[in-house]
Design an enzyme around this catalytic site. Structure first.
Site, short mmCIF file in Angstrom:
data_model
loop_
_atom_site.label_atom_id
_atom_site.label_comp_id
_atom_site.label_asym_id
_atom_site.label_seq_id
_atom_site.Cartn_x
_atom_site.Cartn_y
_atom_site.Cartn_z
N GLU A 1 0.81 -1.25 0.15
CA GLU A 1 -0.21 0.14 0.05
C GLU A 1 0.86 1.46 0.05
O GLU A 1 2.09 1.05 0.47
CB GLU A 1 -0.90 -0.09 1.28
N ASP A 2 0.30 2.37 -0.42
CA ASP A 2 1.10 3.68 -0.22
C ASP A 2 1.43 4.15 1.06
O ASP A 2 2.09 4.42 1.44
CB ASP A 2 0.72 4.88 -1.56
N ASP B 1 -3.35 6.03 6.14
CA ASP B 1 -3.76 7.43 6.84
C ASP B 1 -4.69 6.93 8.21
O ASP B 1 -4.32 6.93 9.48
CB ASP B 1 -4.54 8.18 5.77
N PHE C 1 -0.37 16.12 4.32
CA PHE C 1 -0.92 15.78 3.09
C PHE C 1 0.27 15.62 2.07
O PHE C 1 1.02 16.61 1.77
CB PHE C 1 -2.04 16.82 2.43
N ARG D 1 1.31 11.55 -9.44
CA ARG D 1 1.93 10.16 -9.03
C ARG D 1 3.09 9.71 -9.51
O ARG D 1 3.94 8.93 -9.22
CB ARG D 1 0.82 9.19 -9.75
P1 IMP Z 1 -6.93 5.75 4.72
O1 IMP Z 1 -8.00 4.96 4.33
O2 IMP Z 1 -7.62 6.86 5.33
O3 IMP Z 1 -5.87 5.03 5.56
O4 IMP Z 1 -6.33 6.47 3.49
C1 IMP Z 1 -5.72 5.74 2.64
C2 IMP Z 1 -5.60 5.79 1.24
O5 IMP Z 1 -5.88 7.45 1.07
C3 IMP Z 1 -4.37 5.64 0.62
O6 IMP Z 1 -4.29 4.39 0.19
C4 IMP Z 1 -4.31 7.11 -0.28
O7 IMP Z 1 -4.73 6.52 -1.53
C5 IMP Z 1 -4.95 7.98 0.27
N1 IMP Z 1 -4.10 8.97 0.85
C6 IMP Z 1 -4.11 9.02 2.32
N2 IMP Z 1 -3.17 10.09 2.66
C7 IMP Z 1 -2.76 10.67 1.63
C8 IMP Z 1 -1.97 11.52 1.25
O8 IMP Z 1 -1.05 12.52 2.02
N3 IMP Z 1 -1.82 12.14 -0.27
C9 IMP Z 1 -2.38 11.52 -1.11
N4 IMP Z 1 -3.25 10.26 -0.77
C10 IMP Z 1 -3.36 9.99 0.30
MG MG Z 2 -4.27 4.43 -1.93
#
Ligand code: IMP
Ligand code: MG
Length: 179
Positions: free
Chosen positions: A103-104, A107, A156, A169
């Site tokens: 995963e990237d 968050d 962010f 990206r």
């Molecule tokens: P989560 O479900 O809140 O953990 O968010 C995860 C997804 O939100 C990641 O897989 C990203 O695609 C996107 N995301 C979260 N933080 C960032 C950020 O700082 N920049 C860009 N995309 C983000």
């Molecule tokens: Mg993602």
């Protein structure tokens, strides 16, 4: 590399350079190669954000392995998690597999929690997660991330697979929103 970039209406400044990212990936790959030396892991790439990380990580994997993809979307074009997660094309059979999800960024952790709950239904033998970034101060779920590139503040960021409204990206470095 540039120190500052503009994507649509937002300015971003250099945050984590390519060299640092690549050096950290070498360490993570070593760890995985060691942890899975007697196994045949299946890497599950979460599109689109993990594309660059997955490509760089996989090039350094020395154990026999398989690769699958899944797409998860939670952000829309906003800069905050939407709270709902859409998963797409999970057709593979993960029964008894040793999965490593790539995963990237973690968050809130909601995307990963949704994904893990879904994949667990397939009864894999094991599941671990590799993320290039985690935001410990943003996490709202109890997901365990075994392989972490960098822990960052609740910021962010874009680049290295991560987007702002689908832009950024392709950048080899990670940039943070300018305040
Ligand atoms: P989560 O479900 O809140 O953990 O968010 C995860 C997804 O939100 C990641 O897989 C990203 O695609 C996107 N995301 C979260 N933080 C960032 C950020 O700082 N920049 C860009 N995309 C983000
Ligand atoms: Mg993602």
């Amino acid at each position: 590399m540039k120190n500052q970039i503009k994507l649509l209406d937002k300015e971003f400044v250099l945050f984590i350079e390519e060299d640092r990212i690549q050096n950290r990936i070498i360490q993570i790959a070593d760890q995985i190669n060691n942890d899975y030396k007697d196994k045949i892991p299946t890497f599950l790439i979460v599109l689109k954000g993990a594309l660059l990380f997955a490509a760089d990580l996989l090039k350094r994997i020395k154990v026999r392995c398989k690769v699958e993809v899944i797409s998860a979307k939670s952000y829309g074009n906003e800069m905050e998690s939407s709270g709902t997660v859409k998963l797409k094309h999970l057709e593979s059979n993960f029964k008894n597999k040793d999965l490593i999800i790539i995963e990237d960024v973690i968050d809130t952790g909601l995307t990963m929690k949704t994904l893990l709950d879904d994949i667990n239904k397939y009864e894999p033998n094991s599941i671990e997660v590799a993320a290039i970034l985690t935001k410990p101060n943003a996490i709202k779920t109890n997901v365990k991330i075994k392989y972490v590139g960098f822990e960052i503040d609740n910021l962010f960021v874009v680049g290295y697979g991560l987007d702002y409204a689908e832009f950024g990206r392709e950048l080899p470095d990670i940039y943070v929103l300018k305040v």
